[in-house]
Design a protein around this motif. Structure first.
Motif, PDB file in Angstrom:
ATOM      1  N   GLU A  22      12.630  53.305  -5.193  1.00 29.76           N
ATOM      2  CA  GLU A  22      12.676  52.498  -3.962  1.00 29.76           C
ATOM      3  C   GLU A  22      12.068  53.208  -2.752  1.00 29.76           C
ATOM      4  O   GLU A  22      11.987  52.640  -1.670  1.00 29.76           O
ATOM      5  N   SER A  67      13.904  46.124  11.719  1.00 34.16           N
ATOM      6  CA  SER A  67      13.958  46.852  10.433  1.00 34.16           C
ATOM      7  C   SER A  67      12.647  47.589  10.220  1.00 34.16           C
ATOM      8  O   SER A  67      11.575  46.972  10.244  1.00 34.16           O
ATOM      9  N   HIS A  69      10.563  50.932   7.888  1.00 31.75           N
ATOM     10  CA  HIS A  69      10.605  51.609   6.587  1.00 31.75           C
ATOM     11  C   HIS A  69      11.077  53.063   6.684  1.00 31.75           C
ATOM     12  O   HIS A  69      11.355  53.685   5.668  1.00 31.75           O
ATOM     13  N   LYS A  82      10.867  53.622   2.984  1.00 30.81           N
ATOM     14  CA  LYS A  82      11.160  52.606   1.963  1.00 30.81           C
ATOM     15  C   LYS A  82       9.854  52.111   1.385  1.00 30.81           C
ATOM     16  O   LYS A  82       8.891  51.882   2.140  1.00 30.81           O
ATOM     17  N   ASP A 183      10.254  44.731   1.534  1.00 29.36           N
ATOM     18  CA  ASP A 183      10.935  45.778   0.767  1.00 29.36           C
ATOM     19  C   ASP A 183      11.414  45.241  -0.587  1.00 29.36           C
ATOM     20  O   ASP A 183      11.246  44.053  -0.886  1.00 29.36           O
ATOM     21  N   THR A 184      12.025  46.116  -1.389  1.00 31.11           N
ATOM     22  CA  THR A 184      12.390  45.726  -2.757  1.00 31.11           C
ATOM     23  C   THR A 184      13.475  44.635  -2.767  1.00 31.11           C
ATOM     24  O   THR A 184      13.688  43.987  -3.775  1.00 31.11           O
ATOM     25  N   ARG A 185      14.127  44.425  -1.606  1.00 34.83           N
ATOM     26  CA  ARG A 185      15.139  43.361  -1.526  1.00 34.83           C
ATOM     27  C   ARG A 185      14.576  42.076  -0.909  1.00 34.83           C
ATOM     28  O   ARG A 185      15.305  41.118  -0.676  1.00 34.83           O
ATOM     29  N   GLY A 186      13.284  42.093  -0.596  1.00 36.06           N
ATOM     30  CA  GLY A 186      12.643  40.878  -0.070  1.00 36.06           C
ATOM     31  C   GLY A 186      12.673  40.764   1.443  1.00 36.06           C
ATOM     32  O   GLY A 186      12.332  39.706   1.988  1.00 36.06           O
ATOM     33  N   ASN A 187      13.058  41.846   2.138  1.00 33.33           N
ATOM     34  CA  ASN A 187      13.131  41.772   3.605  1.00 33.33           C
ATOM     35  C   ASN A 187      11.826  42.216   4.267  1.00 33.33           C
ATOM     36  O   ASN A 187      11.288  43.285   3.921  1.00 33.33           O
ATOM     37  N   THR A 189       9.685  44.053   6.713  1.00 28.04           N
ATOM     38  CA  THR A 189      10.001  45.364   7.298  1.00 28.04           C
ATOM     39  C   THR A 189       8.753  45.940   7.959  1.00 28.04           C
ATOM     40  O   THR A 189       7.651  45.811   7.417  1.00 28.04           O
TER      41      THR A 189
END
Ligand code: ADP
Ligand code: UDP
Length: 237
Positions: A22, A67, A69, A82, A183-187, A189
Motif C-alpha cells: 500500500e 487528504s 499521500h 500512499k 488510493d487503494t481504498r478508492g479515495n 488523494t
C-alpha cells in the motif's frame, strides 16, 4: 519500511516499491528540468529542500482537512507515501498572471484575476502537456465526473489554505500545479509534491521570485531561493 525496487524514474523524483503493497517511497533528486526535460541540471540540496518543503505543506493541508499521500519523512530526500493510481490530468490554479497564460492570452505578467483561474492539462511530455477540459477527461476516461468535481473543489480549497499560509510569510502564491490520484481504498488523494518546483511564489512587496522561474529564467541562486521560502514559512530543512 524497506525500499524495494525502482518503479519509476521521472524528471525530478524516483518512486520505489516497499515491502508493504500500500506504500511507496518517493525520492526527491537534485535534478532540475525545464522545457519538458530538454534542459536538465543538478542543483545541490534541491532534493532535500523540496522533500522537506513538500512534506511541510502536505502536513498543513492535512490539518485543514485535505487528504494527501504523505505518511512520513524517511530521510532527508525521501518520503513514505500512499500508493496512488495517478490521474493523468494536472490541475493548475492561478491567482495572478504568469507563465503560459500570459503567452496564450497576451496578458501582462502580474495581473490579478477577479477570481482564481483553474486549468487542466494532460500529463504528457511528448505532447508538451496540452491543455484539456473536463469533457476530454471524461471522454478519454482519464477521470470520472465525480473525480473531476472533487479535484476542482479541492484545488480551489488548497488555493485558499496556501494563499493564506504564504501571505503570512510575506509571499504571494501566484500559481501552482497539483496532481491527484486514487488510493487503494478508492479515495481521491493529493499526490506528487508541492514545492517551489511546481508553484510560483513572489515576495509580496518586491516581487522577487522564490520558485523555479529562477532556473527557467537563469536568475541564479535557485536553491537559495527555495530555502528562503522554506525559512519564511517556518519549514525545517
Ligand atoms: P515526471 O513524471 O513529471 O517526470 P517526477 O520526476 O516528479 O515527474 O516523478 C514522480 C512521478 O510519480 C510522477 O509521474 C507522479 O505522477 C508520480 N506519483 C506521485 N505521487 C505518487 C503516488 N503517491 N503514487 C504513485 N505515483 C505517484
Ligand atoms: N507547472 C508544473 N509542472 C508542469 C506545468 C506547470 O509544476 O508540467 C506549474 C508551474 O511551475 C507554475 C504553474 O504550474 O507554477 C503554471 O505553469 P504554466 O502553465 O504557467 O507553465 P510554465 O510557463 O511554467 O511552463
Amino acid at each position: 519500511m524497506e525500499k524495494n525496487t525502482e518503479l519509476y524514474r521521472g524528471k525530478a523524483k524516483t518512486v520505489f516499491t516497499t515491502d508493504d503493497p500500500e506504500y511507496y517511497i518517493m525520492r526527491f533528486r537534485d535534478d532540475t528540468s525545464a522545457l519538458d526535460g530538454k534542459i536538465t541540471r543538478q542543483l545541490e540540496r534541491k532534493g532535500r529542500t523540496n522533500n522537506h518543503f513538500s512534506f511541510f505543506i502536505m502536513r498543513s493541508l492535512e490539518r485543514s482537512g485535505i487528504s494527501t499521500h504523505c505518511v512520513k519523512l524517511v530521510s532527508d530526500d525521501e518520503c513514505l507515501v500512499k500508493k496512488l493510481k495517478m490521474i493523468p490530468v494536472e490541475c493548475v490554479v492561478r491567482n495572478l498572471a504568469a507563465g503560459s497564460i500570459c503567452r496564450r492570452l497576451g496578458i501582462k505578467e502580474g495581473l490579478r484575476f477577479k477570481k482564481p483561474v483553474l486549468e487542466l492539462f494532460l500529463k504528457n511530455d511528448e505532447l508538451h502537456d496540452p491543455m484539456v477540459n473536463e469533457s476530454y477527461a471524461q471522454a478519454f476516461g482519464w477521470a470520472t465526473s465525480d473525480e473531476l468535481e472533487s479535484m476542482k473543489t479541492q484545488s480551489l480549497r488548497i488555493n485558499e489554505i496556501l494563499s493564506d499560509l504564504f501571505a503570512k510569510a510575506g509571499l504571494t502564491l501566484v500559481d501552482f500545479k497539483l496532481e491527484f490520484g486514487v488510493d487503494t481504498r478508492g479515495n481521491l488523494t493529493l499526490g506528487d509534491e508541492f514545492s517551489p518546483d511546481c508553484c510560483r511564489l513572489w515576495d509580496t512587496k518586491t516581487m522577487e521570485r522564490f520558485d523555479k522561474d529562477r532556473f527557467r529564467q537563469n536568475l541564479g541562486h535557485v536553491v537559495d531561493g527555495y530555502e528562503e521560502a522554506a525559512r519564511r514559512i517556518g519549514c525545517p530543512l
